[in-house]
Design an enzyme around this catalytic site. Structure first.
Site, PDB file in Angstrom:
ATOM      1  N   SER A 165       6.957   6.752  -1.661  1.00  0.00           N
ATOM      2  CA  SER A 165       5.743   7.394  -1.142  1.00  0.00           C
ATOM      3  C   SER A 165       6.061   8.495  -0.140  1.00  0.00           C
ATOM      4  CB  SER A 165       4.842   6.366  -0.461  1.00  0.00           C
ATOM      5  OG  SER A 165       4.514   5.327  -1.349  1.00  0.00           O
TER       6      SER A 165
HETATM    7  N1  SAH Z   1       6.362   1.168  -1.545  1.00  0.00           N
HETATM    8  C1  SAH Z   1       7.290   1.911  -2.373  1.00  0.00           C
HETATM    9  C2  SAH Z   1       6.620   2.929  -3.282  1.00  0.00           C
HETATM   10  C3  SAH Z   1       5.682   2.289  -4.258  1.00  0.00           C
HETATM   11  S1  SAH Z   1       5.739   2.955  -5.868  1.00  0.00           S
HETATM   12  C4  SAH Z   1       8.376   2.590  -1.543  1.00  0.00           C
HETATM   13  O1  SAH Z   1       8.334   2.508  -0.301  1.00  0.00           O
HETATM   14  O2  SAH Z   1       9.294   3.173  -2.121  1.00  0.00           O
HETATM   15  C5  SAH Z   1       4.715   1.729  -6.610  1.00  0.00           C
HETATM   16  C6  SAH Z   1       5.514   0.546  -7.103  1.00  0.00           C
HETATM   17  O3  SAH Z   1       4.607  -0.459  -7.518  1.00  0.00           O
HETATM   18  C7  SAH Z   1       6.373   0.879  -8.312  1.00  0.00           C
HETATM   19  O4  SAH Z   1       7.724   0.596  -8.031  1.00  0.00           O
HETATM   20  C8  SAH Z   1       5.813  -0.017  -9.408  1.00  0.00           C
HETATM   21  O5  SAH Z   1       6.783  -0.509 -10.303  1.00  0.00           O
HETATM   22  C9  SAH Z   1       5.209  -1.149  -8.586  1.00  0.00           C
HETATM   23  N2  SAH Z   1       4.184  -1.956  -9.291  1.00  0.00           N
HETATM   24  C10 SAH Z   1       3.242  -1.560 -10.193  1.00  0.00           C
HETATM   25  N3  SAH Z   1       2.506  -2.616 -10.577  1.00  0.00           N
HETATM   26  C11 SAH Z   1       2.989  -3.711  -9.923  1.00  0.00           C
HETATM   27  C12 SAH Z   1       2.652  -5.091  -9.922  1.00  0.00           C
HETATM   28  N4  SAH Z   1       1.664  -5.605 -10.681  1.00  0.00           N
HETATM   29  N5  SAH Z   1       3.352  -5.914  -9.117  1.00  0.00           N
HETATM   30  C13 SAH Z   1       4.386  -5.442  -8.322  1.00  0.00           C
HETATM   31  N6  SAH Z   1       4.745  -4.147  -8.308  1.00  0.00           N
HETATM   32  C14 SAH Z   1       4.063  -3.283  -9.087  1.00  0.00           C
END
Ligand code: SAH
Length: 260
Positions: A109
């Site tokens: 992010s």
């Molecule tokens: N917080 C992260 C960025 C988030 S990107 C950082 O600091 O880098 C969003 C993430 O959510 C992705 O890696 C994606 O794979 C994950 N995601 C999507 N659906 C999800 C689910 N149902 N459970 C857990 N993770 C999920």
């Protein structure tokens, strides 16, 4: 990180420019230029280059138009090396206020969003926090500087494994990573003082509301790409109070949300 995919989707960003009268509308571009001039031209970017760029990033976060005021959140942002959570080829951009691809069609992010969401949780040193969407592990690392324990769930197993290894290597030992579907939360470790969700479901998952403590807070993007709002939710007994706080662009929450 060798699994970088150029088609990675933008996540965790806001395209809401601060009002021009507050002088912030051109901030990301100017900031990127400053970073590129400072660290982008050298063959080998040194640790002190990164430290200086990180400091400038933090100054921009508290400047008019961004307005992150909580000194503890700013200190946490100043202490976590974002360059360690991005692919090597993109390290020189680590302190630009932009999301960056981390492989598997996912992104780390934008720093402003990480600071904003962390601030909205009003973190306390005794808190136990659940994060859904570990991604690179950067948001979890920032939170880990502010609270007692962080539990984070990532649905893409190789990302969960890599984040777990990076967090351990960098000494963020109060973070526990789980590979799985965050829609269901982490019932064995519940209840949580607060919950932060960094992928967007269409509706707030009921299991997450159930796993939030009374008087707990949740920050969560809801909606589809192009029509998404970040909501701050507060639980008071059976009463849920929620307010939209920012338009955002996160990747969708997969599987659990779709099953619903
Ligand atoms: N917080 C992260 C960025 C988030 S990107 C950082 O600091 O880098 C969003 C993430 O959510 C992705 O890696 C994606 O794979 C994950 N995601 C999507 N659906 C999800 C689910 N149902 N459970 C857990 N993770 C999920």
């Amino acid at each position: 990180m060798s699994d970088l995919d150029p088609k990675s989707r933008c996540t965790g960003s806001t395209n809401t420019s601060p009002p021009p009268t507050r002088g912030g509308a051109f901030l990301p571009l100017c900031f990127l230029q400053v970073v590129l001039l400072t660290v982008g031209n050298s063959q080998q970017t040194t640790l002190s280059d990164f430290a200086a760029a990180r400091q400038r990033m933090v100054e921009q976060l508290s400047a008019p138009g961004r307005d992150i005021k909580n000194p503890l959140v700013l200190d946490a942002m100043a202490s976590v090396p974002r360059d360690e959570f991005v692919p090597e080829s993109l390290r020189k951009f680590a302190y630009s206020d932009e999301p960056l691809p981390i492989g598997y069609h996912q992104s780390i992010s934008q720093p402003y969003i990480v600071a904003f969401m962390t601030d909205q949780l009003d973190p306390k040193p005794t808190d136990r926090v659940l994060e859904i969407g570990t991604g690179s592990g950067y948001q979890a690392a920032v939170l880990s500087r502010l609270v007692a324990e962080v539990y984070t769930i990532e649905i893409i197993e190789p990302l969960a494994k890599r984040a777990e290894a990076d967090l351990k290597r960098l000494g963020y030992l109060n973070v526990k990573v789980l590979a799985g579907d965050g829609y269901k939360g982490w019932p064995e470790r519940a209840p949580f003082d607060s919950i932060i969700v960094t992928c967007a479901p269409n509706q707030i998952p009921q299991p997450l509301i159930d796993q939030l403590k009374d008087d707990g807070r949740m920050i969560i993007p809801v909606g589809t790409l192009g029509d998404q709002q970040l909501y701050l939710l507060r639980k008071h007994g059976t009463k849920i109070e929620q307010q939209a706080v920012l338009p955002v662009a996160f990747v969708p929450m997969t599987r659990g949300a779709q099953d619903k």
